[in-house]
Design an enzyme around this catalytic site. Sequence first.
Site, PDB file in Angstrom:
ATOM      1  N   CYS A  40     -15.855  16.745  -0.190  1.00  0.00           N
ATOM      2  CA  CYS A  40     -15.903  15.787  -1.297  1.00  0.00           C
ATOM      3  C   CYS A  40     -17.019  14.776  -1.059  1.00  0.00           C
ATOM      4  O   CYS A  40     -17.485  14.592   0.073  1.00  0.00           O
ATOM      5  CB  CYS A  40     -14.547  15.087  -1.391  1.00  0.00           C
ATOM      6  SG  CYS A  40     -14.470  13.706  -2.538  1.00  0.00           S
ATOM      7  N   THR A  42     -16.602  11.692  -1.049  1.00  0.00           N
ATOM      8  CA  THR A  42     -16.040  10.714  -0.111  1.00  0.00           C
ATOM      9  C   THR A  42     -16.202  11.186   1.325  1.00  0.00           C
ATOM     10  O   THR A  42     -16.501  10.392   2.230  1.00  0.00           O
ATOM     11  CB  THR A  42     -14.559  10.469  -0.427  1.00  0.00           C
ATOM     12  OG1 THR A  42     -14.440   9.996  -1.766  1.00  0.00           O
ATOM     13  CG2 THR A  42     -13.963   9.437   0.527  1.00  0.00           C
ATOM     14  N   HIS A  45     -19.643  10.356   2.363  1.00  0.00           N
ATOM     15  CA  HIS A  45     -19.754   8.932   2.707  1.00  0.00           C
ATOM     16  C   HIS A  45     -19.182   8.675   4.104  1.00  0.00           C
ATOM     17  O   HIS A  45     -19.752   7.906   4.891  1.00  0.00           O
ATOM     18  CB  HIS A  45     -19.002   8.083   1.686  1.00  0.00           C
ATOM     19  CG  HIS A  45     -19.704   7.928   0.368  1.00  0.00           C
ATOM     20  ND1 HIS A  45     -20.979   7.414   0.258  1.00  0.00           N
ATOM     21  CD2 HIS A  45     -19.308   8.216  -0.899  1.00  0.00           C
ATOM     22  CE1 HIS A  45     -21.335   7.380  -1.014  1.00  0.00           C
ATOM     23  NE2 HIS A  45     -20.339   7.864  -1.740  1.00  0.00           N
ATOM     24  N   GLU A  63      -9.384  17.709   0.053  1.00  0.00           N
ATOM     25  CA  GLU A  63      -9.317  18.639  -1.078  1.00  0.00           C
ATOM     26  C   GLU A  63      -8.852  19.995  -0.530  1.00  0.00           C
ATOM     27  O   GLU A  63      -9.656  20.855  -0.229  1.00  0.00           O
ATOM     28  CB  GLU A  63     -10.690  18.796  -1.731  1.00  0.00           C
ATOM     29  CG  GLU A  63     -11.265  17.531  -2.325  1.00  0.00           C
ATOM     30  CD  GLU A  63     -12.638  17.779  -2.941  1.00  0.00           C
ATOM     31  OE1 GLU A  63     -13.150  18.915  -2.859  1.00  0.00           O
ATOM     32  OE2 GLU A  63     -13.199  16.836  -3.507  1.00  0.00           O
ATOM     33  N   CYS A  92       4.556   3.725  -0.258  1.00  0.00           N
ATOM     34  CA  CYS A  92       5.928   3.498   0.210  1.00  0.00           C
ATOM     35  C   CYS A  92       6.943   4.233  -0.651  1.00  0.00           C
ATOM     36  O   CYS A  92       8.054   4.548  -0.209  1.00  0.00           O
ATOM     37  CB  CYS A  92       6.235   2.003   0.223  1.00  0.00           C
ATOM     38  SG  CYS A  92       6.403   1.262  -1.438  1.00  0.00           S
ATOM     39  N   CYS A  95       7.748   0.558  -4.292  1.00  0.00           N
ATOM     40  CA  CYS A  95       7.231  -0.696  -4.834  1.00  0.00           C
ATOM     41  C   CYS A  95       6.833  -0.545  -6.301  1.00  0.00           C
ATOM     42  O   CYS A  95       6.829   0.547  -6.868  1.00  0.00           O
ATOM     43  CB  CYS A  95       6.038  -1.180  -4.014  1.00  0.00           C
ATOM     44  SG  CYS A  95       4.546  -0.173  -4.220  1.00  0.00           S
ATOM     45  N   ILE A 175     -18.663  16.100  -9.093  1.00  0.00           N
ATOM     46  CA  ILE A 175     -17.700  15.314  -9.862  1.00  0.00           C
ATOM     47  C   ILE A 175     -18.245  15.011 -11.251  1.00  0.00           C
ATOM     48  O   ILE A 175     -17.503  14.988 -12.235  1.00  0.00           O
ATOM     49  CB  ILE A 175     -17.300  14.026  -9.098  1.00  0.00           C
ATOM     50  CG1 ILE A 175     -15.913  13.550  -9.547  1.00  0.00           C
ATOM     51  CG2 ILE A 175     -18.342  12.947  -9.243  1.00  0.00           C
ATOM     52  CD1 ILE A 175     -14.783  14.409  -9.074  1.00  0.00           C
TER      53      ILE A 175
END
Length: 344
Positions: A40, A42, A45, A63, A92, A95, A175
């Site tokens: 990806c 990300t 990066h 992915e 969690c 929340c 993307i």
Amino acid sequence: MSKMRAAVLTAPKRFELREVPVPIIGPEDVLVRVTRTGICGTDIHIFNGHYAADKLPLVPGHEFCGTIAERGENVRHLAVGARVVVDINIGCGNCFWCRHNEVLNCAEVTQIGIGRDGAFAEFVAIPARLAIPVGASISDEILALTEPVACVVRAARKARISFGQSVVIFGAGPIGNLHVQMMRLVGAAPIIIADLSADRCRMALEAGADSAISDPAELKATVLRMTGGLGADIVIESVGNRKLYEQAFDLTRRGGHVAFFGITPPGETVPIDILRTVLEEGSLKGSVAGMGQDMYDALTLLSHNRFRTDDFTKASYPLDAIQEAFESLGDRPQDLKTQIAIAA
């Protein structure tokens, strides 16, 4: 098995293939035997040291798809051997944000392959509630695209695209190409994409863009011409470049919308003309990752062949060649996605 192979990013731009312990699962978890993991933006990066550097050493990769190798004692809805994709966002579960499918805003959130070890490894442990079972009719290569498709599903949902709305997309990489296809599915028109790569612009046209601009000097005139002089209803920045974010506001019509999607370095800001935004009733919305129902919707779309995936499934490397796979990405613009084949 007590040991597994994993690609550990020990420092920016340096993977080490290591023998590490197989993750131990809790009673509510499952152990996934990874088959395919995509690279990806990300991950790039992270590889370059621009994101999540404080988490190194780390096994990236989010992915992915695989099969259930082991299940915790309280898991009943997933059988060993079942094929799955995974929602990577672990909150969690209780929340306000988790209840509203805004898990990334949960105070306890972490993401597989970003905040904790991920799927550039033979096995990964996950909460069983995040595993999504799939049938045998869809290939691993396409199945591993579920998470990035979920990201563009969420972006379209957040931007509230309507039929016939004009869209400009910055970036014709993987993307950006998926954004083009998503915009066609929801009825946007015209769809204009901008990228410096002529090859990627051509691929975006093949994916459904109405116009692809590789010369920045031509972009604004093209947008105005194709929108009757108004500007775009929506501009999606999917590169992560501050100057493109600034330009996005200039391409948007009065009352239009800028979709913040591309990740920039921490602390990056853009100036916003407050008076103009107020008087023209402009808006912006951030979106970054698919989660919850976005994953299910993405899987449904892929299962029914709503996305062209050929250009996303051509490039494959074995786990022990992951360093080469990352280092060669810039030399392979024709490969919209590179996947790491981890198990058959």
